[in-house]
Design a protein around this motif. Sequence first.
Motif, PDB file in Angstrom:
ATOM      1  N   MET A   1       0.979  -1.140   0.097  1.00  0.00           N
ATOM      2  CA  MET A   1      -0.057   0.135  -0.112  1.00  0.00           C
ATOM      3  C   MET A   1       0.731   1.419   0.035  1.00  0.00           C
ATOM      4  SD  MET A   1      -2.629  -1.926   0.104  1.00  0.00           S
ATOM      5  CE  MET A   1      -4.080  -0.828   0.143  1.00  0.00           C
ATOM      6  N   ARG A   2       0.407   2.286  -0.599  1.00  0.00           N
ATOM      7  CA  ARG A   2       1.411   3.379  -0.909  1.00  0.00           C
ATOM      8  C   ARG A   2       0.727   4.789  -0.351  1.00  0.00           C
ATOM      9  NH1 ARG A   2       2.990   5.325  -6.918  1.00  0.00           N
ATOM     10  NH2 ARG A   2       4.505   7.035  -6.437  1.00  0.00           N
ATOM     11  N   ILE A   3       1.443   5.569   0.245  1.00  0.00           N
ATOM     12  CA  ILE A   3       0.978   6.708   0.819  1.00  0.00           C
ATOM     13  C   ILE A   3       1.876   7.830   0.352  1.00  0.00           C
ATOM     14  CG2 ILE A   3       0.553   7.737   3.114  1.00  0.00           C
ATOM     15  CD1 ILE A   3      -0.756   5.170   2.905  1.00  0.00           C
ATOM     16  N   LEU A   4       1.120   8.933   0.210  1.00  0.00           N
ATOM     17  CA  LEU A   4       1.683  10.290  -0.137  1.00  0.00           C
ATOM     18  C   LEU A   4       1.574  11.203   1.137  1.00  0.00           C
ATOM     19  CD1 LEU A   4       2.893  12.466  -1.895  1.00  0.00           C
ATOM     20  CD2 LEU A   4       0.770  13.000  -2.563  1.00  0.00           C
ATOM     21  N   ILE A   5       2.851  11.674   1.694  1.00  0.00           N
ATOM     22  CA  ILE A   5       2.547  12.727   2.687  1.00  0.00           C
ATOM     23  C   ILE A   5       2.988  14.071   2.093  1.00  0.00           C
ATOM     24  CG2 ILE A   5       3.717  13.528   4.864  1.00  0.00           C
ATOM     25  CD1 ILE A   5       4.783  10.594   5.443  1.00  0.00           C
ATOM     26  N   VAL A   6       2.046  14.949   2.189  1.00  0.00           N
ATOM     27  CA  VAL A   6       2.252  16.601   1.740  1.00  0.00           C
ATOM     28  C   VAL A   6       2.344  17.254   3.208  1.00  0.00           C
ATOM     29  CG1 VAL A   6       1.617  18.318   0.388  1.00  0.00           C
ATOM     30  CG2 VAL A   6       0.806  15.944   0.010  1.00  0.00           C
ATOM     31  N   GLU A   7       3.491  17.628   3.634  1.00  0.00           N
ATOM     32  CA  GLU A   7       3.707  18.108   4.870  1.00  0.00           C
ATOM     33  C   GLU A   7       5.372  19.200   4.786  1.00  0.00           C
ATOM     34  OE1 GLU A   7       4.075  19.687   8.006  1.00  0.00           O
ATOM     35  OE2 GLU A   7       2.710  18.296   8.189  1.00  0.00           O
ATOM     36  N   ASP A   8       5.119  20.188   5.139  1.00  0.00           N
ATOM     37  CA  ASP A   8       6.319  21.222   5.026  1.00  0.00           C
ATOM     38  C   ASP A   8       7.289  21.259   6.010  1.00  0.00           C
ATOM     39  OD1 ASP A   8       4.490  22.504   6.603  1.00  0.00           O
ATOM     40  OD2 ASP A   8       5.349  24.460   5.959  1.00  0.00           O
ATOM     41  N   ASP A   9       6.851  20.609   7.351  1.00  0.00           N
ATOM     42  CA  ASP A   9       7.785  20.554   8.514  1.00  0.00           C
ATOM     43  C   ASP A   9       8.440  19.198   8.299  1.00  0.00           C
ATOM     44  OD1 ASP A   9       8.618  19.668  11.028  1.00  0.00           O
ATOM     45  OD2 ASP A   9       7.154  20.700  12.123  1.00  0.00           O
ATOM     46  N   ALA A  10       9.786  19.555   8.146  1.00  0.00           N
ATOM     47  CA  ALA A  10      10.749  18.423   7.580  1.00  0.00           C
ATOM     48  C   ALA A  10      10.828  17.265   8.689  1.00  0.00           C
ATOM     49  CB  ALA A  10      12.083  18.853   7.248  1.00  0.00           C
ATOM     50  N   GLU A  11      10.909  17.729   9.934  1.00  0.00           N
ATOM     51  CA  GLU A  11      11.092  16.608  11.032  1.00  0.00           C
ATOM     52  C   GLU A  11       9.933  15.843  11.181  1.00  0.00           C
ATOM     53  OE1 GLU A  11      12.605  14.224  13.970  1.00  0.00           O
ATOM     54  OE2 GLU A  11      13.630  15.459  12.563  1.00  0.00           O
TER      55      GLU A  11
END
Length: 222
Positions: free
Chosen positions: A1-11
Amino acid sequence: MRILIVEDDAELARQMKSQLLEAGYAVDHADNGEDGHFLGDTEPYDAIILDLGLPVMDGTSILKRWRNQGHTVPVLILTARDSWNDKVEGLDAGADDYLTKPFVMEELLARVRALIRRAAGQSSPTLDCGPVTLDTRGGRVYVDGTAVKLTAQEFKLLSYMMHHEGKVISRTELTEHIYDQDFDRDSNTIEVFVNRVRKKLGVPVLHTERGLGYRLEWAGKG
């Protein structure tokens, strides 16, 4: 299963990606709205984790565009905005779930599992196909109650097939859903993984549909 994370907080993105990889998912990451929108528009994902406060393009605008373009992928909004009107706006834009920061990683994983199950028409966290059982919470596989040890890629393949029991899945579709964007994808290896999973399970649940792909179904039913 494949997930996309769209998040600008690198940590935070690193932590989420690490936990999702450990849980057996293939994971892609975008750190701005423009790249996130492009990936969600052009790549097949089983779920997307979307921040609202993004550079270049905000999360709500991205989500509205995806829905207007006909994309039905489950989307979990992840944001520090916790007012009721922000939640309503996100859900009305097409989100399937909403989680505010800060959050506990176990809850994020549980919500992702639930989104994927619902999208596949599954309600239970434990998936069964004849004598084969896949525990989505613990990432374990059993045949007649006996644990079966699978590699990470073998587990991803079986998990995708278990979530889509009875459907014919092409090698291309499997390749797109068990590898992340940066992986050197080779659909020919899918046949190798299928044969390995068949051998390890030892029961007739994975069938080859010649020229079409593979189907997971318990041969003994009926």
